[in-house]
Design a protein around this motif. Structure first.
Motif, mmCIF file in Angstrom:
data_model
loop_
_atom_site.group_PDB
_atom_site.id
_atom_site.type_symbol
_atom_site.label_atom_id
_atom_site.label_comp_id
_atom_site.label_asym_id
_atom_site.label_seq_id
_atom_site.Cartn_x
_atom_site.Cartn_y
_atom_site.Cartn_z
ATOM 1 N N LYS A 409 5.245 2.501 -2.521
ATOM 2 C CA LYS A 409 6.664 2.829 -2.552
ATOM 3 C C LYS A 409 6.932 3.736 -3.749
ATOM 4 N N LEU A 410 7.851 4.678 -3.581
ATOM 5 C CA LEU A 410 8.328 5.523 -4.662
ATOM 6 C C LEU A 410 9.788 5.185 -4.901
ATOM 7 N N ASN A 411 10.066 4.660 -6.099
ATOM 8 C CA ASN A 411 11.437 4.264 -6.439
ATOM 9 C C ASN A 411 12.035 3.365 -5.362
ATOM 10 N N ASN A 412 11.217 2.358 -4.979
ATOM 11 C CA ASN A 412 11.610 1.305 -4.027
ATOM 12 C C ASN A 412 11.797 1.793 -2.599
ATOM 13 N N ARG A 413 11.322 2.987 -2.280
ATOM 14 C CA ARG A 413 11.361 3.475 -0.903
ATOM 15 C C ARG A 413 9.931 3.675 -0.416
ATOM 16 N N PRO A 414 9.572 3.118 0.759
ATOM 17 C CA PRO A 414 8.188 3.242 1.243
ATOM 18 C C PRO A 414 7.819 4.694 1.554
ATOM 19 N N ILE A 415 6.609 5.095 1.138
ATOM 20 C CA ILE A 415 6.152 6.461 1.423
ATOM 21 C C ILE A 415 4.809 6.481 2.154
ATOM 22 N N GLY A 416 4.174 5.320 2.351
ATOM 23 C CA GLY A 416 2.921 5.331 3.104
ATOM 24 C C GLY A 416 2.142 4.039 2.971
ATOM 25 N N SER A 417 1.196 3.833 3.916
ATOM 26 C CA SER A 417 0.350 2.635 3.900
ATOM 27 C C SER A 417 -0.887 2.903 4.738
ATOM 28 N N THR A 418 -1.879 2.035 4.592
ATOM 29 C CA THR A 418 -3.080 2.111 5.413
ATOM 30 C C THR A 418 -3.722 0.735 5.493
ATOM 31 N N LEU A 419 -4.465 0.491 6.576
ATOM 32 C CA LEU A 419 -5.181 -0.762 6.728
ATOM 33 C C LEU A 419 -6.417 -0.767 5.839
ATOM 34 N N LEU A 420 -6.764 -1.952 5.352
ATOM 35 C CA LEU A 420 -7.980 -2.115 4.556
ATOM 36 C C LEU A 420 -9.118 -2.451 5.516
ATOM 37 N N GLU A 421 -9.900 -1.433 5.880
ATOM 38 C CA GLU A 421 -10.979 -1.603 6.846
ATOM 39 C C GLU A 421 -12.285 -1.114 6.250
ATOM 40 N N LYS A 422 -13.358 -1.308 6.974
ATOM 41 C CA LYS A 422 -14.676 -1.008 6.425
ATOM 42 C C LYS A 422 -14.842 0.464 6.081
ATOM 43 N N SER A 423 -14.138 1.347 6.785
ATOM 44 C CA SER A 423 -14.301 2.778 6.523
ATOM 45 C C SER A 423 -13.787 3.193 5.150
ATOM 46 N N LYS A 440 13.448 11.680 -9.320
ATOM 47 C CA LYS A 440 14.679 11.754 -10.109
ATOM 48 C C LYS A 440 14.355 12.034 -11.567
ATOM 49 N N THR A 441 15.346 12.543 -12.263
ATOM 50 C CA THR A 441 15.216 12.767 -13.696
ATOM 51 C C THR A 441 15.033 11.430 -14.408
ATOM 52 N N GLY A 442 14.126 11.418 -15.365
ATOM 53 C CA GLY A 442 13.867 10.180 -16.094
ATOM 54 C C GLY A 442 12.713 9.413 -15.488
ATOM 55 N N TRP A 443 12.831 8.083 -15.485
ATOM 56 C CA TRP A 443 11.737 7.205 -15.099
ATOM 57 C C TRP A 443 11.629 7.093 -13.583
ATOM 58 N N ASN A 444 10.412 7.312 -13.082
ATOM 59 C CA ASN A 444 10.097 7.123 -11.666
ATOM 60 C C ASN A 444 9.013 6.067 -11.548
ATOM 61 N N GLN A 445 9.050 5.319 -10.462
ATOM 62 C CA GLN A 445 8.121 4.195 -10.325
ATOM 63 C C GLN A 445 7.375 4.250 -8.993
ATOM 64 N N LEU A 446 6.049 4.182 -9.083
ATOM 65 C CA LEU A 446 5.185 3.984 -7.916
ATOM 66 C C LEU A 446 4.801 2.517 -7.860
ATOM 67 N N ARG A 447 5.052 1.879 -6.748
ATOM 68 C CA ARG A 447 4.705 0.463 -6.581
ATOM 69 C C ARG A 447 3.669 0.347 -5.468
ATOM 70 N N VAL A 448 2.505 -0.191 -5.820
ATOM 71 C CA VAL A 448 1.417 -0.368 -4.863
ATOM 72 C C VAL A 448 1.348 -1.844 -4.474
#
Length: 707
Positions: A409-423, A440-448
């Motif tokens: 997520k970027l600033n609490n908005r989802p931007i992508g995902s993937t399955l955890l698989e053998k590949s 945005k100006t100032g602090w931005n947050q990536l949440r994994v």
């Protein structure tokens, strides 16, 4: 259960629990000898006690889903904690009286478990638990106490209804002995920026007739301390002849000036090195730290030289980071200061989480977990190319690929995902575009976020199974090519443009030629505040008296003008360019209809004004005028600027005392702000040329950049 058998009894217990949060009823109070001062003035030794309220914490309710809290206890660096008589008193209540599941309250101090108490009916209401602190556990500097509610519940059980209240009247008490601070410039800015339960003020002592060079050195030191303390320092200034016994005894002192100009340096101080021609040469600066002769638990820092050039070098040197044979011990002589390259206005094309200060993160078990990573964008950022984030990861290859996922997520908005698989178990990569509208100006947050499942699909059994793991690689990359553009100045953007690109050296603070002595204190506080996000090594505050500012200087700097118009000659010269001008050669405001109506000015009315205008000497620079109709009005304007409560905006703010309807002064201020400039179309913060790209194109472009 007891709750269903006796509802009236449970209602009374909940009422008692509520009342206990309002009133402290304890079987054990702090000893009578305990000190509770928090103003930086305490006895050399004794017993010290502080409640959680005094440490800044309020009442806390613990539950199954909110079962832990960490309390910071920052002790002064010159404290020696004595081996005995140290303890914590916790005042708690819980409901229901008989917990629905076995429950325990545990206390850890500095990661050591000291106490585990079972919750029973006998300790349900206003219970006091004393936890003794072993010898050597509490220390000078940073300490932490974790209080945790442990409920014996399995993941198949229904949630517990137990709640526990920890009173803010709980306290920590310890025996201490103060000792002198070490005089070592290698530790600077400690102890001047020390954050502890005792906030020791810092006072800069100026010569009685400070030159603009003295003021530049002092303001540079103050600005550096403001940045290095995160703007939390209590700093002020005073002339040497005006220093009071309280300041001299209870404050850390920073003495500025040449030895023959500052009478405090002529006060028989026992300096490690005399400041004369036998020890230093003209043009050289000298820094010396000594224990205050008036209080052995305070420090004095001497910023001096035989001439103005030396004083200025000494002041600037305090903000420099010297790794090659840097400052060490109580004395440093500055022979030369080389100019620094200007901070680059164009950011690096890419960076990594590691470069931002983050380490690899490993998630274990089948429960959902999240990790945050932050980065900043400056005022006036403009994207030059498409921004991307490439998440690099690896994980156990025995996960259930249909039920295991990693998302961003970027600033609490989802931007992508993937399955955890053998590949992607080894060296997995997830390239993602960073949507422009989410930055945005100032602090931005990536949440994994990571959610894992094992083939057994038993959430309770797999919850803490370390065979299920995922590692977020700190070499994950952020591709964020931006440059900084100039935005129209606005009071809500301060300290921009007077402090920008990590530097404060494009601005000149101009004082009246014959200022009131309080303006020196105003200057120091303003410098500490206005340095903003500047990097300490790039801070060099320029100050001048109005008559010293020649035509070349006027065209070379942003100008910050302080004082009333009749005091500051330069303010009179720019009067006609201000949004709200004054009647020439007076402190009265011109009767302009700034909003919808104009009134004849009241000469007795206290009004402070903060105004921004384009410099008449260079359209690329600006003027910030902090002024007023009276001395008190000027103070009100400065107060609003220093506090920056969010009411400042546009190019003009008028500040007045705030009064209640009964006519009694409230001690607060009220601010009216407006933009008198013609409206313009909103400027976009970022701009990317070219047609929108598909997700497939974005992935290909990401691989091109990262490979």
């Amino acid at each position: 259960m007891a709750m269903s058998r006796d509802p009236i009894k449970m209602l009374l217990l909940f009422i008692l629990l509520f009342l206990s949060s309002l009133t402290h009823v304890s079987a054990q109070e702090p000893d009578e000898a305990v000190e509770t001062a928090s103003d930086g003035v305490i006895a050399p030794s004794g017993q010290f006690s502080l409640t959680l309220r005094q440490l800044g914490y309020d009442i806390r309710t613990f539950s199954q889903n909110n079962n832990s809290r960490i309390y910071r206890i920052d002790l002064p660096g010159n404290f020696e904690i004595l081996p005995t008589g140290n303890y914590v008193n916790l005042i708690t209540s819980h409901a229901p009286e008989v917990p629905d599941k076995p429950a325990y309250l545990s206390v850890e101090v500095n990661n050591r478990v000291l106490s585990t108490t079972e919750l029973t009916p006998t300790n349900a209401v206003s219970n006091t638990t004393r936890v003794d602190l072993p010898e050597g556990l509490l220390r000078a500097g940073s300490n932490s106490m974790r209080v945790r509610l442990n409920i014996a519940v399995s993941c198949e059980d229904p949630p517990s209804v137990l709640n526990l209240s920890l009173s803010e009247d709980s306290f920590i008490s310890f025996n201490y002995q103060q000792k002198p601070y070490v005089t070592d410039l290698a530790l600077y800015p400690f102890p001047f920026t020390e954050r502890s339960l005792l906030r020791t003020p810092v006072t800069i002592v100026l010569p009685d007739q400070p030159t603009s060079t003295d003021l530049s050195a002092a303001a540079t030191v103050a600005a550096g301390l403001g940045v290095m303390s995160g703007n939390s320092i209590d700093i002020s200034a005073v002339l040497a002849s005006d220093i009071t016994p309280d300041i001299r005894t209870n404050h850390h002192l920073i003495v500025i000036g040449q030895p023959d100009k500052n009478i405090l340096l002529q006060d028989a101080l026992e300096l490690p090195l005399p400041i004369d021609s036998t020890t230093i040469q003209p043009g050289q600066g000298i820094l010396q730290e000594i224990i205050s002769p008036w209080n052995e638990y305070r420090l004095m820092l001497i910023v001096s030289g035989l001439d103005s050039e030396g004083v200025l070098k000494a002041g600037y040197a305090l903000n420099r980071q010297a790794n090659f044979l840097g400052m060490r011990g109580p004395i440093a002589i500055i022979v030369e200061l080389l100019p620094l390259a200007k901070p680059d206005q164009l950011s690096a094309v890419s960076t990594t989480l590691a470069a931002l200060g983050y380490s690899d993160e490993v998630a274990y078990g089948a429960s959902g977990q999240e990790y945050d990573f932050g980065f900043s964008l400056p005022i006036g950022w403009q994207l030059e190319e498409l921004p991307f984030f490439v998440l690099k990861f690896s994980h156990s290859d025995i996960l259930d690929p249909a039920q295991s996922i990693i998302d961003v997520k970027l600033n609490n908005r989802p931007i992508g995902s993937t399955l955890l698989e053998k590949s992607n178990a080894n060296n997995g990569e997830l390239p993602l575009s960073l949507p422009q509208h989410l930055l945005k100006t100032g602090w931005n947050q990536l949440r994994v976020g990571v959610a894992m499942s094992l083939p057994s699909n038993n959430p309770c059994q797999d919850r803490n199974d370390e065979r299920a793991w995922t590692m977020i690689n700190s070499q994950s990359e952020i591709f964020l090519p931006y440059s900084s553009i100039d935005l129209p100045p606005n009071l809500n953007l301060l300290p921009y443009p007077f402090s920008q690109n990590g530097s404060f050296d494009q601005s000149l603070i101009v004082l009246p030629d014959q200022p009131d002595q309080t303006i020196y204190n105003d200057l120091i506080k303003l410098a500490a505040k206005m340095a903003g996000s500047s990097k300490p090594e790039y801070i060099s505050v320029q100050t001048a008296y109005a008559s010293e500012v020649d035509k070349a200087m006027r065209a070379k700097y942003h100008l910050i003008l302080l004082g009333r118009p009749t005091e500051n000659g330069l303010l009179q010269e720019v009067n006609g360019y201000l949004p709200q001008p004054f009647v020439p050669e007076t402190d009265l405001l011109e009767p302009l209809a700034v909003d919808t109506i104009a009134f004849l000015p009241d000469p007795t009315r206290d009004a402070g004004l903060i105004q921004i205008a384009t410099s008449p000497w260079n359209e690329n620079y600006n003027i910030l005028a902090v002024t007023g109709t009276t001395d008190n009005g000027f103070s009100l304007g400065l107060q609003a600027l220093l506090n920056q409560t969010g009411n400042l905006k546009g190019n003009l703010a008028v500040v007045e005392p705030s009064f209640d309807p009964a006519g009694q002064g409230s001690g607060h201020i009220q601010t009216y702000a407006i933009d008198t400039r013609p409206p313009t179309l909103p400027e976009q913060e970022a701009n990317i040329t070219g047609a929108p790209a598909s997700e497939n194109d974005l992935s290909l472009l990401a691989k091109r950049w990262w490979k």
